[in-house]
Design a protein around this motif. Structure first.
Motif, short mmCIF file in Angstrom:
data_model
loop_
_atom_site.label_atom_id
_atom_site.label_comp_id
_atom_site.label_asym_id
_atom_site.label_seq_id
_atom_site.Cartn_x
_atom_site.Cartn_y
_atom_site.Cartn_z
N GLY A 155 6.24 7.08 0.96
CA GLY A 155 5.10 6.98 0.05
C GLY A 155 5.26 5.81 -0.91
N ALA A 156 6.47 5.62 -1.41
CA ALA A 156 6.70 4.52 -2.35
C ALA A 156 6.45 3.18 -1.68
N ARG A 157 6.88 3.06 -0.44
CA ARG A 157 6.69 1.79 0.27
C ARG A 157 5.23 1.56 0.64
N LEU A 158 4.54 2.62 0.97
CA LEU A 158 3.11 2.49 1.23
C LEU A 158 2.38 2.02 -0.03
N ALA A 159 2.76 2.58 -1.17
CA ALA A 159 2.14 2.18 -2.43
C ALA A 159 2.46 0.73 -2.75
N ARG A 160 3.71 0.34 -2.47
CA ARG A 160 4.10 -1.05 -2.72
C ARG A 160 3.33 -2.00 -1.81
N LEU A 161 3.16 -1.62 -0.55
CA LEU A 161 2.42 -2.45 0.40
C LEU A 161 0.97 -2.60 -0.03
N ALA A 162 0.40 -1.51 -0.58
CA ALA A 162 -1.02 -1.51 -0.94
C ALA A 162 -1.28 -2.17 -2.29
N LYS A 163 -0.23 -2.42 -3.06
CA LYS A 163 -0.41 -3.00 -4.38
C LYS A 163 -1.01 -4.39 -4.26
N ALA A 208 1.26 11.88 -0.15
CA ALA A 208 -0.07 12.06 -0.75
C ALA A 208 -0.04 11.83 -2.25
N GLY A 209 1.09 12.15 -2.88
CA GLY A 209 1.19 11.99 -4.32
C GLY A 209 1.07 10.54 -4.77
N TYR A 210 1.36 9.59 -3.89
CA TYR A 210 1.30 8.17 -4.25
C TYR A 210 -0.10 7.57 -4.13
N GLY A 211 -1.05 8.35 -3.66
CA GLY A 211 -2.38 7.80 -3.40
C GLY A 211 -3.12 7.38 -4.65
N ASP A 212 -3.83 6.28 -4.54
CA ASP A 212 -4.75 5.86 -5.61
C ASP A 212 -6.10 6.54 -5.41
N THR A 213 -6.44 6.79 -4.14
CA THR A 213 -7.66 7.51 -3.80
C THR A 213 -7.30 8.54 -2.74
N HIS A 214 -7.84 9.77 -2.89
CA HIS A 214 -7.45 10.87 -2.00
C HIS A 214 -8.71 11.44 -1.32
N PHE A 215 -8.67 11.53 0.03
CA PHE A 215 -9.77 12.10 0.79
C PHE A 215 -9.27 13.35 1.52
N ARG A 261 -9.34 0.03 -3.62
CA ARG A 261 -8.13 -0.77 -3.53
C ARG A 261 -6.91 0.15 -3.62
N GLY A 262 -5.77 -0.39 -3.27
CA GLY A 262 -4.54 0.38 -3.37
C GLY A 262 -4.36 1.30 -2.17
N LEU A 263 -3.68 2.41 -2.39
CA LEU A 263 -3.35 3.35 -1.31
C LEU A 263 -4.40 4.45 -1.22
N LEU A 319 8.81 -3.34 8.05
CA LEU A 319 8.54 -4.74 8.34
C LEU A 319 7.39 -5.27 7.50
N ARG A 320 6.33 -4.48 7.42
CA ARG A 320 5.17 -4.94 6.66
C ARG A 320 5.48 -5.04 5.16
N VAL A 321 6.24 -4.11 4.65
CA VAL A 321 6.59 -4.17 3.23
C VAL A 321 7.39 -5.43 2.93
N VAL A 322 8.33 -5.75 3.81
CA VAL A 322 9.16 -6.93 3.59
C VAL A 322 8.38 -8.22 3.84
N LEU A 323 7.63 -8.25 4.94
CA LEU A 323 6.93 -9.48 5.31
C LEU A 323 5.77 -9.82 4.38
#
Length: 567
Positions: free
Chosen positions: A488-496, A510-517, A22-24, A435-439
């Motif tokens: 990164g912050a918005r990606l993390a917010r979207l994935a929350k 990359a620093g915002y990732g919950d899981t890193h590959f 889950r998450g980013l 758009l995705r973060v807002v919607l």
């Protein structure tokens, strides 16, 4: 949420099994390591166009399996799966195979489906945003639903009003078409109604007439038989009984006493009497020929009418009633037409009232959406861009009387244009992110639809973040520093509360990732393969430091990496 991705024989990938959380989920690696191959494989499982060139060199086939967990209810997805007869609980597995001859096959939960169906289901599960991807939000047809979900207003009144309006329009059209044919149909109906009224058939009459006809025909045959019998009894102008009586009378004249033939003479007298009775009984009688002709004429008329109207003879009275009602409807079409037009006007007025309120709600939601998007753009290095929602009137439909299209301009002085006409891939990806973060912004549970609409917070956020996976590629193209951190912050917010995947070259992202590959390319003298490993702890810190400083990792880059990951 994408939980597992299994890839076999795709380009540089031999066999690869990835478990996402889950998450980013962040995927990094050097240029050319094979990051785009992962996206190609995922897109294939989601129903993208197949390409035999994706099959690994020397292999006859390739396969991709994408497994998704369904933590929340998605009515549209559920309807799609049920329509295809696909059983599911909280997991959906999309499987796609490719063969070297260019053929591909698809399955959903091991049920064979068409690639078109696979794509339709895949679109409900995952949305890929990349430089060359065909984003769903780039399609203007999706904009009205996106705005409505953002607004959070109730569409039920408009849907119901349109359903009633459509039904009334259909009824009027059918009546008008009937009236166009009424002149011909009226003559036909009137002729047949008059004909059946004159005939006046009664239930059971055919059976009665047939029985009477048979009886009369039998009587006629019997009369002929009796006439023949009478002729044989009446020979030489004297009845047979008279002849026998004469013989008996002659025998009585024998002079011997007692007469030796007296018993026979008595018997002859008895026979003569019986023959007289028979002769009277078999005498010819006239048959009712006129009655037979009348009965046959009516019977044949009833049967001919039944054949003409293609019904049983006993159903002719009901047919007469039906045609009489149709004739009456045509004769009273003016009143019915006016009634239908009046009803349509009322339905149209009701729909217009609901549609007008919906347009006002959309206008307010469009203004709130514009403000929310514009607030996101500066941090995403889109400060010069402007966004607006264009709402134009259209013909009545289930979603009201509006067309909605999202417009953007990326440079001052240039006209607004639809999203899909934006040239820069990086701008597209970042705009889609905004758009995705807002919607998909979740609304507070205690807010009413009206309050959410006023604040620009819709109902779609919960569904979007819980049931759909968002994948971003090239979202950090041409940006760095604070802009990359904002991305990164918005990606993390979207994935929350849900899930997002991002392929990135930015340490800030990359620093915002919950899981890193980490994606790596491994080459030997004979083969080249791509591998993916999950990073944590020191290994992750070193990878972020590598992104910062390049091949040579320094203590400064290690410290910066730790700071980015911590923050």
């Amino acid at each position: 949420m994408l939980t597992n991705l299994h890839i076999s024989n795709i380009v540089l990938i031999d066999k690869l099994n990835l478990e996402f959380g889950r998450g980013l989920n962040v995927l990094t690696g050097e240029t050319g390591a094979g990051k785009s191959i992962l996206l190609d494989a995922l897109a294939l499982a989601l129903g993208a166009r197949s390409d035999a060139g994706l099959i690994r060199h020397g292999c006859e086939s390739a396969q991709v399996i994408a497994e998704f967990q369904l933590p929340a209810i998605n009515p549209q997805l559920s309807a799609l799966l049920e329509e295809q007869g696909i059983e599911f609980e909280n997991m959906v597995a999309l499987r796609r195979t490719l063969s070297s001859d260019g053929k591909s096959k698809a399955w959903v939960n091991d049920v064979p489906v068409s690639v078109k169906t696979l794509k339709t289901i895949g679109d409900e599960l995952c949305e890929i945003h990349g430089q060359f991807e065909n984003h769903s939000l780039l399609d203007p047809a999706t904009h009205i639903a996106a705005l409505d979900e953002f607004g959070g207003y109730d569409l039920t009144p408009v849907r119901n009003a349109y359903a009633e309006l459509h039904a009334s329009e259909k009824k009027l059209k059918e009546l008008q078409e009937l009236l166009e044919r009424s002149a011909v149909e009226r003559d036909f109906l009137e002729h047949n109604v008059k004909e059946l009224i004159a005939l006046n058939p009664q239930p059971g009459e055919e059976e009665q007439l047939a029985a009477s006809r048979a009886a009369l025909m039998d009587a006629e045959k019997n009369a002929a038989i009796l006439a023949e019998a009478a002729a044989n009894l009446n020979q030489k102008g004297q009845g047979l009984d008279g002849q026998v009586f004469a013989v008996a009378h002659i025998l009585e004249r024998i002079k011997t006493a007692p007469n030796p033939y007296q018993p026979q003479i008595d018997r002859l007298y008895e026979i003569a009497e019986k023959l007289g009775e028979i002769s009277a009984a078999v005498a010819p009688h006239d048959t009712d020929t006129a009655s037979l002709e009348n009965i046959e004429a009516r019977l044949f008329a009833i049967r001919a009418s039944a054949r003409k109207h293609r019904v049983a003879a006993d159903e002719l009275p009901a047919k007469l009633q039906q045609m009489s009602q149709q004739l009456n409807a045509i004769d009273n079409h003016d009143a019915e037409l006016e009634k239908t037009k009046k009803d349509l006007a009322q339905k149209k007025s009701a729909f217009d009232g609901f549609a007008k309120k919906l347009t006002a709600a959309r206008t307010a939601a469009a203004a709130s959406l514009r403000d929310a998007i514009l607030a996101e753009l500066p941090d995403l290095k889109l400060k010069q861009a402007d966004f607006m929602v264009q709402i134009d009137p259209c013909a009545p439909a289930a979603l009201g009387a509006d067309t909605v299209i999202f417009l953007i301009t990326t440079n001052p002085g240039t006209p607004f244009a639809p999203l899909h006409k934006i040239a820069s891939g990086g701008e597209v990806a970042r705009l889609m992110l905004a758009l995705r973060v807002v919607l998909t912004r979740p609304s507070k549970p205690d807010q009413s639809p009206e309050a959410r609409s006023a604040k620009g917070e819709g109902r779609s956020g919960v569904r979007g973040t819980e049931t759909k996976t968002f994948v971003f590629d090239e979202v950090d193209t041409g940006i760095s520093g604070a802009t990359a951190s904002a991305v990164g912050a918005r990606l993390a917010r979207l994935a929350k509360g849900g899930q997002a995947l991002v392929i990135t070259h930015s340490a800030q992202v990359a620093g915002y990732g919950d899981t890193h590959f980490l994606i790596q390319k491994n080459a030997t003298s004979n083969t080249t393969t791509t591998s993916v490993s999950k990073l944590s702890g020191e290994a992750r810190t070193k990878e972020v430091a590598r992104i910062i400083s390049g091949a040579k990792i320094t203590s400064e880059s290690i410290a910066s990496a730790k700071t980015l990951i911590k923050n």
